[in-house]
Design an enzyme around this catalytic site. Structure first.
Site, PDB file in Angstrom:
ATOM      1  N   GLY A   1      55.490   5.656 -14.915  1.00 39.58           N
ATOM      2  CA  GLY A   1      54.069   6.026 -15.626  1.00 39.58           C
ATOM      3  C   GLY A   1      53.483   4.668 -16.734  1.00 39.58           C
TER       4      GLY A   1
ATOM      5  N   THR B   1      51.588   0.765 -16.648  1.00 36.93           N
ATOM      6  CA  THR B   1      50.324   0.415 -16.013  1.00 36.93           C
ATOM      7  C   THR B   1      50.398   0.327 -14.360  1.00 36.93           C
ATOM      8  OG1 THR B   1      50.751  -1.358 -17.726  1.00 36.93           O
ATOM      9  CG2 THR B   1      48.533  -1.370 -16.084  1.00 36.93           C
ATOM     10  N   ALA B   2      51.517   0.160 -13.651  1.00 37.84           N
ATOM     11  CA  ALA B   2      51.290   0.157 -12.357  1.00 37.84           C
ATOM     12  C   ALA B   2      51.466   1.702 -11.798  1.00 37.84           C
ATOM     13  CB  ALA B   2      52.828  -0.413 -11.853  1.00 37.84           C
TER      14      ALA B   2
ATOM     15  N   SER C   1      59.205   8.773 -17.485  1.00 39.29           N
ATOM     16  CA  SER C   1      60.419   9.544 -18.433  1.00 39.29           C
ATOM     17  C   SER C   1      59.958   8.612 -19.842  1.00 39.29           C
ATOM     18  CB  SER C   1      61.942   8.973 -18.116  1.00 39.29           C
ATOM     19  OG  SER C   1      62.389   8.956 -19.188  1.00 39.29           O
TER      20      SER C   1
ATOM     21  N   ALA D   1      46.528  -9.302 -21.182  1.00 45.02           N
ATOM     22  CA  ALA D   1      45.364 -10.140 -20.425  1.00 45.02           C
ATOM     23  C   ALA D   1      45.253  -9.935 -19.142  1.00 45.02           C
ATOM     24  CB  ALA D   1      45.788 -11.709 -20.916  1.00 45.02           C
TER      25      ALA D   1
ATOM     26  N   LYS E   1      37.022 -11.606 -22.568  1.00 46.04           N
ATOM     27  CA  LYS E   1      37.846 -12.800 -22.066  1.00 46.04           C
ATOM     28  C   LYS E   1      37.193 -13.545 -21.250  1.00 46.04           C
ATOM     29  CE  LYS E   1      41.964 -14.399 -19.896  1.00 46.04           C
ATOM     30  NZ  LYS E   1      43.126 -14.141 -19.200  1.00 46.04           N
TER      31      LYS E   1
ATOM     32  N   GLU F   1      48.855 -16.995 -16.242  1.00 45.21           N
ATOM     33  CA  GLU F   1      47.718 -16.736 -15.714  1.00 45.21           C
ATOM     34  C   GLU F   1      47.158 -15.340 -15.473  1.00 45.21           C
ATOM     35  OE1 GLU F   1      45.067 -18.733 -15.311  1.00 45.21           O
ATOM     36  OE2 GLU F   1      45.897 -20.794 -15.103  1.00 45.21           O
TER      37      GLU F   1
ATOM     38  N   ILE G   1      48.744  -7.505 -13.947  1.00 41.49           N
ATOM     39  CA  ILE G   1      47.984  -6.185 -13.511  1.00 41.49           C
ATOM     40  C   ILE G   1      47.128  -6.283 -12.203  1.00 41.49           C
ATOM     41  CG2 ILE G   1      46.405  -4.745 -14.695  1.00 41.49           C
ATOM     42  CD1 ILE G   1      47.719  -5.459 -17.521  1.00 41.49           C
TER      43      ILE G   1
HETATM   44  P1  FAD Z   1      57.011  -0.319 -16.594  1.00 43.42           P
HETATM   45  O1  FAD Z   1      55.813  -0.572 -17.925  1.00 43.42           O
HETATM   46  O2  FAD Z   1      58.242  -0.882 -17.002  1.00 43.42           O
HETATM   47  O3  FAD Z   1      56.949   1.041 -16.494  1.00 43.42           O
HETATM   48  C1  FAD Z   1      58.142   1.522 -15.487  1.00 43.42           C
HETATM   49  C2  FAD Z   1      57.818   3.231 -15.760  1.00 43.42           C
HETATM   50  O4  FAD Z   1      59.010   3.790 -14.965  1.00 43.42           O
HETATM   51  C3  FAD Z   1      58.191   3.920 -17.070  1.00 43.42           C
HETATM   52  O5  FAD Z   1      57.104   4.993 -17.121  1.00 43.42           O
HETATM   53  C4  FAD Z   1      59.500   4.258 -17.000  1.00 43.42           C
HETATM   54  O6  FAD Z   1      59.556   5.634 -17.815  1.00 43.42           O
HETATM   55  C5  FAD Z   1      59.621   4.869 -15.569  1.00 43.42           C
HETATM   56  N1  FAD Z   1      60.918   4.987 -15.080  1.00 43.42           N
HETATM   57  C6  FAD Z   1      61.835   3.968 -15.134  1.00 43.42           C
HETATM   58  N2  FAD Z   1      63.162   4.478 -14.557  1.00 43.42           N
HETATM   59  C7  FAD Z   1      62.888   5.817 -14.597  1.00 43.42           C
HETATM   60  C8  FAD Z   1      63.715   7.074 -14.072  1.00 43.42           C
HETATM   61  N3  FAD Z   1      64.916   7.114 -13.689  1.00 43.42           N
HETATM   62  N4  FAD Z   1      63.201   8.175 -14.215  1.00 43.42           N
HETATM   63  C9  FAD Z   1      61.870   8.335 -14.639  1.00 43.42           C
HETATM   64  N5  FAD Z   1      60.942   7.286 -14.807  1.00 43.42           N
HETATM   65  C10 FAD Z   1      61.603   6.139 -14.692  1.00 43.42           C
HETATM   66  N6  FAD Z   1      50.473  -8.852 -17.077  1.00 43.42           N
HETATM   67  C11 FAD Z   1      49.168  -9.091 -17.136  1.00 43.42           C
HETATM   68  O7  FAD Z   1      48.447  -8.722 -16.345  1.00 43.42           O
HETATM   69  N7  FAD Z   1      48.814  -9.629 -18.224  1.00 43.42           N
HETATM   70  C12 FAD Z   1      49.774 -10.092 -19.241  1.00 43.42           C
HETATM   71  O8  FAD Z   1      49.235 -10.654 -20.303  1.00 43.42           O
HETATM   72  C13 FAD Z   1      50.953  -9.633 -19.149  1.00 43.42           C
HETATM   73  N8  FAD Z   1      51.883 -10.149 -20.051  1.00 43.42           N
HETATM   74  C14 FAD Z   1      52.918  -9.966 -19.874  1.00 43.42           C
HETATM   75  C15 FAD Z   1      53.977 -10.235 -20.780  1.00 43.42           C
HETATM   76  C16 FAD Z   1      55.378 -10.235 -20.282  1.00 43.42           C
HETATM   77  C17 FAD Z   1      56.521 -11.097 -21.405  1.00 43.42           C
HETATM   78  C18 FAD Z   1      55.914  -9.527 -19.437  1.00 43.42           C
HETATM   79  C19 FAD Z   1      57.279  -9.316 -19.199  1.00 43.42           C
HETATM   80  C20 FAD Z   1      54.878  -8.817 -18.568  1.00 43.42           C
HETATM   81  C21 FAD Z   1      53.671  -9.208 -18.510  1.00 43.42           C
HETATM   82  N9  FAD Z   1      52.604  -8.650 -17.718  1.00 43.42           N
HETATM   83  C22 FAD Z   1      51.435  -8.976 -18.182  1.00 43.42           C
HETATM   84  C23 FAD Z   1      53.028  -7.721 -16.853  1.00 43.42           C
HETATM   85  C24 FAD Z   1      52.988  -6.236 -17.265  1.00 43.42           C
HETATM   86  O9  FAD Z   1      53.381  -5.865 -18.158  1.00 43.42           O
HETATM   87  C25 FAD Z   1      53.367  -5.265 -16.144  1.00 43.42           C
HETATM   88  O10 FAD Z   1      52.781  -5.805 -14.981  1.00 43.42           O
HETATM   89  C26 FAD Z   1      52.689  -3.994 -16.209  1.00 43.42           C
HETATM   90  O11 FAD Z   1      53.093  -3.518 -17.671  1.00 43.42           O
HETATM   91  C27 FAD Z   1      53.437  -3.133 -15.283  1.00 43.42           C
HETATM   92  O12 FAD Z   1      54.528  -2.780 -15.456  1.00 43.42           O
HETATM   93  P2  FAD Z   1      55.157  -1.471 -14.676  1.00 43.42           P
HETATM   94  O13 FAD Z   1      54.244  -0.333 -14.740  1.00 43.42           O
HETATM   95  O14 FAD Z   1      55.442  -2.076 -13.343  1.00 43.42           O
HETATM   96  O15 FAD Z   1      56.375  -1.128 -15.395  1.00 43.42           O
END
Ligand code: FAD
Length: 497
Positions: free
Chosen positions: A14, A16-17, A40, A51, A79, A341, A345
């Site tokens: 849960g 952003t993805a 979780s 960004a 932006k 860049e 997201i």
């Molecule tokens: P996460 O945010 O890690 O979410 C993972 C989810 O899975 C959580 O809800 C967690 O609870 C759940 N989960 C994991 N394991 C379990 C389990 N066993 N049981 C139940 N739930 C579980 N993107 C941009 O577009 N612009 C930016 O400026 C940018 N800056 C960034 C800077 C850094 C340093 C980094 C590392 C990334 C950046 N990103 C940026 C990327 C962006 O943060 C991610 O693409 C975005 O937040 C998506 O993350 P996610 O949802 O894939 O993963």
């Protein structure tokens, strides 16, 4: 399993993805499928990502989000560009704007005419012909609508990604997405084909599904830890492998652009939100210890820190298959390209849009899966090349980090693009490349790559015609700037913030 119609979609994660995936699938596939999202709170999210780039406006429109409400709910700002500071050499900067310098011509890009104008003594920079740049310099913003594309001002947002996820969660729950709080402790696979059939939570609850979207973050709970999909490592081209993030108090004047400031072994972001600044340092652990990185970041903050530092480890690259069996990896589980860049997201958005195009309503067909993977691979590689360009073409002499990047072999696709530009000034958009010619042009020029020649069409115009052309375009681009308000006034007037 393969040919079973998809009725139950399970989204693991849960962040952003997860919430973007849930919102798009529910909104577009609608009542045809049940969507269950498991997250979780104990594990939490990565907690960064602020960004974005212009296609997010299309995403928000598709989801039916009201822009004013979205800006208020996510503490967003506008932006128009990224300012790259110290990237080519210390002390110099350039912009990569979402606009396009000059005007678009069918057979010969504006920069060829500009090159000729320079030969005739014009001293401007190409950005003096870019409305986004002029607005950035003036600290201004407006929605500029005009039938003439020459005075468009494309934009995106800076926002708090965790507030965005919360906002989408509310919209998803209104649409009927079921949210399950709990930690997944085991995953069940069909013994015949290895397809995933369900997941079990720590309290024993079982959730079954036909299609699984793995949004579990870097670890890739389903795609990697269960299906062992594999990873293509690109750290030999992009050696930064750590980041430290630390928000600080907001600045007096909110800039309408991101700042990206190069250091001796990495770079720092400064992202202005309404309530705070996002700051972070992306660095190579071969050069900086975590303590050194934090020192560099802390001593380069404009304002007082608001939270403890958040250290994040990563490895640049991509999952070998974005779609494996009945699992589609979206977000950090699908691969990682550093945020230079602001593309992560966007990669979530395009992964889900691709899935909607190829949605396995009647069951999973291998040709669809292959097409999905082919398109994803190309998209990752094109963005990778664009990011490598920033690092590779540098003239910094303050560390081996920059020297090694300058001397390394880069992907053939990038070498071709750079050589073509150097020789002739030609730039072409490769199949669906996210970055248009104007983006490549700005980074190539900003990093100091020059074109040796220009198009004969630009040579065929008389001197006076070229000078008139430059004069007129500059006048037209400057006209709106005097009439629009400051970025802060825009935010106050538009959203009452
Ligand atoms: P996460 O945010 O890690 O979410 C993972 C989810 O899975 C959580 O809800 C967690 O609870 C759940 N989960 C994991 N394991 C379990 C389990 N066993 N049981 C139940 N739930 C579980 N993107 C941009 O577009 N612009 C930016 O400026 C940018 N800056 C960034 C800077 C850094 C340093 C980094 C590392 C990334 C950046 N990103 C940026 C990327 C962006 O943060 C991610 O693409 C975005 O937040 C998506 O993350 P996610 O949802 O894939 O993963």
């Amino acid at each position: 399993m393969k040919n079973k119609a998809v009725k139950n979609v399970v989204i693991v994660g849960g962040g952003t993805a997860g919430w973007i995936s849930a919102a798009v699938i529910k909104r577009l596939i609608g009542q045809g499928v049940n969507v269950n999202l498991i997250e979780s709170e104990e594990i939490g999210t990565v907690g960064v990502g602020e960004a974005t780039i212009p296609p997010i406006i299309t995403l928000n429109n598709v989801l039916g989000l009201d822009e004013k409400e979205f800006i208020r709910e996510t503490n967003a700002t506008m932006k128009l560009a990224i300012k790259f500071e110290n990237w080519r050499v210390d002390g110099e900067s350039y912009f990569h704007t979402f606009g396009a310098p000059g005007k678009s011509y069918a057979f010969c890009h504006f920069h060829h005419y500009f090159k000729r104008a320079q030969e005739l003594g014009v001293k401007d920079s190409i950005w003096d012909y870019d409305l986004n740049y002029l607005a950035c310099q003036a600290g201004k913003f407006a929605h500029i609508k005009s039938p003439d594309p020459i005075i468009e001002m494309p934009y995106a947002y800076h926002f708090d990604a965790s507030l965005y996820a919360r906002f989408l969660r509310k919209k998803c729950e209104e649409m009927g997405v079921v949210r399950t709080e709990g930690m997944i402790t085991s995953v069940q696979q069909n013994p015949e084909d290895g397809f995933i059939s369900g997941v079990t939570l720590s309290d024993g609850r079982e959730i079954k599904g036909d299609l699984f979207i793995d949004c579990s973050g870097f670890k890739g709970l389903l795609t990697q830890q269960t299906l062992n999909t594999g990873y293509e490592d690109w750290s030999h081209w992009l050696p930064c492998d750590r980041a430290v993030a630390m928000p600080s108090e907001r600045l007096e004047n909110t800039l309408p652009y991101t700042r990206s400031i190069a250091h001796s072994a990495g770079w720092q972001w400064r992202i202005p939100l309404q309530h705070r600044n996002g700051n972070g340092l992306v660095y190579s652990s071969n050069y900086y210890s975590d303590d050194q990185a934090l020192d560099i970041l802390a001593s380069n903050l404009d304002t007082k820190p608001l939270a403890e530092p958040n250290f994040i480890k990563f490895r640049t690259g991509r999952r070998r298959k974005q779609w494996n069996k009945n699992v589609i990896a979206v977000g950090l589980s699908s691969g990682f390209l550093e945020p230079l860049e602001s593309t992560s997201i966007h990669l979530i958005q395009s992964a889900v849009v691709r899935l909607i195009h190829l949605f396995p309503h009647e069951g999973i067909k291998q040709k669809q899966v292959d097409e999905y993977n082919k398109q994803s691979q190309l998209e990752f590689e094109q963005i990778r090349d664009f990011i490598i360009l920033h690092y590779h073409v540098n003239e910094r002499d303050d560390s081996h980090f920059w020297k090694d990047l300058r001397e390394m072999d880069v992907p053939e696709s990038l070498t071709h693009k750079m050589e073509l530009f150097r020789e002739s000034g030609n730039l072409f958009r490769e199949q669906n490349d996210l970055f248009l010619e104007s983006s490549w042009l700005q980074v190539l020029m900003g990093q100091g790559v020059t074109q040796r020649d220009y198009h004969p069409l630009a040579k065929s115009l008389s001197e006076q015609k070229i000078l008139d052309l430059m004069h007129n375009i500059k006048r037209i681009k400057n006209e709106p700037i005097g009439k629009i308000s400051s970025h802060d006034d825009f935010l106050k007037q538009y959203c009452g913030n």
